[in-house]
Design a protein around this motif. Structure first.
Motif, short mmCIF file in Angstrom:
data_model
loop_
_atom_site.label_atom_id
_atom_site.label_comp_id
_atom_site.label_asym_id
_atom_site.label_seq_id
_atom_site.Cartn_x
_atom_site.Cartn_y
_atom_site.Cartn_z
N ALA A 72 0.14 40.08 21.16
CA ALA A 72 -0.77 39.43 20.22
C ALA A 72 -0.56 39.91 18.79
O ALA A 72 -0.78 39.16 17.83
N SER A 73 -0.11 41.15 18.64
CA SER A 73 0.09 41.70 17.29
C SER A 73 1.20 40.98 16.52
O SER A 73 1.26 41.07 15.29
N ILE A 103 -6.52 35.69 13.48
CA ILE A 103 -6.38 36.77 14.46
C ILE A 103 -7.14 37.99 13.96
O ILE A 103 -7.04 38.36 12.79
N GLU A 104 -7.92 38.59 14.85
CA GLU A 104 -8.76 39.74 14.49
C GLU A 104 -8.46 40.91 15.42
O GLU A 104 -8.37 40.73 16.64
N ASN A 105 -8.34 42.09 14.85
CA ASN A 105 -8.13 43.30 15.63
C ASN A 105 -9.46 44.01 15.79
O ASN A 105 -9.90 44.76 14.91
N ARG A 106 -10.11 43.77 16.92
CA ARG A 106 -11.42 44.37 17.18
C ARG A 106 -11.25 45.64 18.01
O ARG A 106 -10.14 46.03 18.36
N TYR A 110 -7.11 42.47 20.33
CA TYR A 110 -6.96 41.33 19.43
C TYR A 110 -7.71 40.11 19.98
O TYR A 110 -7.69 39.83 21.18
N TRP A 111 -8.33 39.39 19.05
CA TRP A 111 -8.97 38.11 19.36
C TRP A 111 -8.34 37.04 18.47
O TRP A 111 -8.19 37.23 17.26
N ILE A 112 -7.97 35.93 19.09
CA ILE A 112 -7.24 34.88 18.38
C ILE A 112 -8.05 33.59 18.38
O ILE A 112 -8.56 33.16 19.43
N HIS A 127 -9.47 36.37 23.98
CA HIS A 127 -8.95 37.73 23.99
C HIS A 127 -7.44 37.72 24.24
O HIS A 127 -6.91 36.81 24.89
N GLU A 128 -6.77 38.74 23.77
CA GLU A 128 -5.31 38.82 23.91
C GLU A 128 -4.85 38.83 25.37
O GLU A 128 -3.71 38.47 25.67
#
Length: 321
Positions: A72-73, A103-106, A110-112, A127-128
Motif C-alpha cells: 500500500a505504501s 491514501i492515509e497512514n493511520r 494504510y487506508w485507501i 484497509h491495506e
C-alpha cells in the motif's frame, strides 16, 4: 518389435487417445501459465475481467486487466493520475477496480480511498489488508468470453466447449486415405494456384481475409452486443484503437481532448479534463500483434511455396531423366 511396443503404438495413433492427450496438455499449459503469472506479478489475481462500467472510459466491460501485487505504501493517489487499484470488498468473492484518490497512514496501517472514473463520488476507505494490487495493463475484448462463461454458472461449460472445438479441429484433419496420396500428386495439387483452387489455397486466402478484417476492426471497428456476464447485464461495446480514442475524447462534458501514444505492442489513451491530464492504462495493441502475425504467416507461406517449387523442379528433372 514386441507385442507391448505394437500395442503402445496403436494406442498412440488412436484418435480418441490423441484428443484426450491434447485436452490434458491444454489444461496443464493453462494452469501452468496462470500459476507462473501469479509468481511473476506477486498477485493472487494476476488477471481479471472488468464487469462494470464504473471505470469508463478508462476501462471497459470485458477488458482483461493485468494486476501487479504492490504494498500500500507504493500506491500513488490522485483524482486524475492515481493508480487504478484492485481490492476486496466486504462482499465475499467480490473485487472492485477503482482509481486511488487518497491514501492515509493511520495507526493501524494504510487506508485507501478510491473512486470510479465515471462514478459521481468516492468510495468508503478500505484497509491495506484488502488491497490486491494495482492495474499495470489491460487487454481489450477477450474478457467478454470469461464473463459469458462465468454467467453460465460453471467452469465445466468451458471444458465442454473446449472439447467440442478440439474435436472439430480433429475432424478437419486429413484422414488416413488422404494421407496415402503419392508425393507427386500432393505436390502437383499444392502447386496449382490458378484455375481450380485447391482446398489449401482457399484456406490460406480465408485466413488472410480474417487477419486483415480483424486488423481493420482493431483500428476503426465498433461492435455492440448483450453481455449477460456484466454487472448488471447490459449492452457492451468493444472498440478499435481509433474508435476508442474518439469515444474517450467525447466522454463527458469535462473531457476536452484525448491523446494517443503508442509503444511496443501497446498503446495508451490519456484524457484532458479541465486543463489536467487523466492517465490511462497501457493497453495491449491488437493492431501491432495482428500485423506481426500476418507478416510472419505470409512469409512462412511464401517460403514454403518457394521450397515446394524447388521440390517440383527436382521431381520433374528426376522423372525426365
Amino acid at each position: 518389435m514386441t507385442e507391448a511396443t505394437a500395442t503402445l503404438r496403436r494406442i498412440w495413433k488412436n484418435e480418441y487417445f490423441q484428443t484426450i492427450l491434447m485436452i490434458v496438455l491444454m489444461v496443464v499449459v493453462v494452469f501452468g501459465f496462470w500459476f507462473g503469472f501469479q509468481l511473476v506479478l506477486r498477485s493472487q489475481y494476476p488477471a481479471l475481467a472488468v464487469v462494470s462500467t464504473s471505470m469508463l472510459p478508462t476501462l471497459n466491460v470485458g477488458d482483461v486487466i493485468i494486476v501487479q501485487g504492490v504494498p500500500a505504501s507504493e500506491i500513488k493517489a490522485d483524482y486524475l493520475t492515481g493508480d487504478i487499484v484492485v481490492f476486496k470488498s466486504q462482499t465475499p468473492d467480490y473485487r472492485i477496480v477503482h482509481r486511488a484518490i487518497k491514501i492515509e497512514n493511520r495507526t493501524n496501517g494504510y487506508w485507501i480511498t478510491t473512486k470510479g472514473d465515471s462514478n459521481p463520488g468516492p468510495d468508503a476507505p478500505f484497509h491495506e489488508s484488502q488491497l490486491i494490487g494495482k492495474v499495470v495493463a489491460r487487454v481489450p475484448y477477450i474478457g467478454n468470453f470469461a464473463l459469458f462463461i462465468n454467467a453460465l454458472g460453471s467452469f465445466y461449460y468451458f471444458i465442454i466447449i473446449l472439447i467440442i472445438i478440439v474435436n472439430i479441429l480433429l475432424s478437419l484433419a486429413p484422414s488416413g486415405d488422404e494421407k496415402k496420396k503419392t508425393r507427386e500428386e500432393t505436390l502437383g495439387e499444392k502447386k496449382r494456384l490458378f484455375g481450380k483452387l485447391t482446398l489449401e489455397t482457399l484456406f490460406l486466402i480465408i485466413l488472410n481475409v480474417l487477419f486483415i478484417g480483424f486488423l481493420v476492426f482493431s483500428l476503426y471497428g465498433s461492435f455492440t452486443f448483450w453481455q449477460i456476464g456484466a454487472r448488471p447485464p447490459q449492452y457492451v461495446t468493444i472498440r478499435g484503437m481509433y474508435s476508442d480514442l474518439q469515444y474517450q475524447a467525447n466522454y463527458g462534458a469535462n473531457v476536452t481532448a484525448a491523446f494517443l501514444s503508442q509503444g511496443f505492442m501497446t498503446y495508451q489513451i490519456d484524457c484532458l479534463i479541465n486543463g489536467s491530464v487523466r492517465i490511462g492504462v497501457p493497453t495491449f495493441s491488437w493492431v501491432q500483434v495482428t500485423i506481426l502475425v500476418l507478416l510472419l504467416f505470409d512469409f512462412w507461406i511464401f517460403a514454403k511455396f518457394l521450397h515446394l517449387d524447388k521440390k517440383i523442379v527436382h521431381m520433374l528433372k528426376r522423372n525426365s531423366a
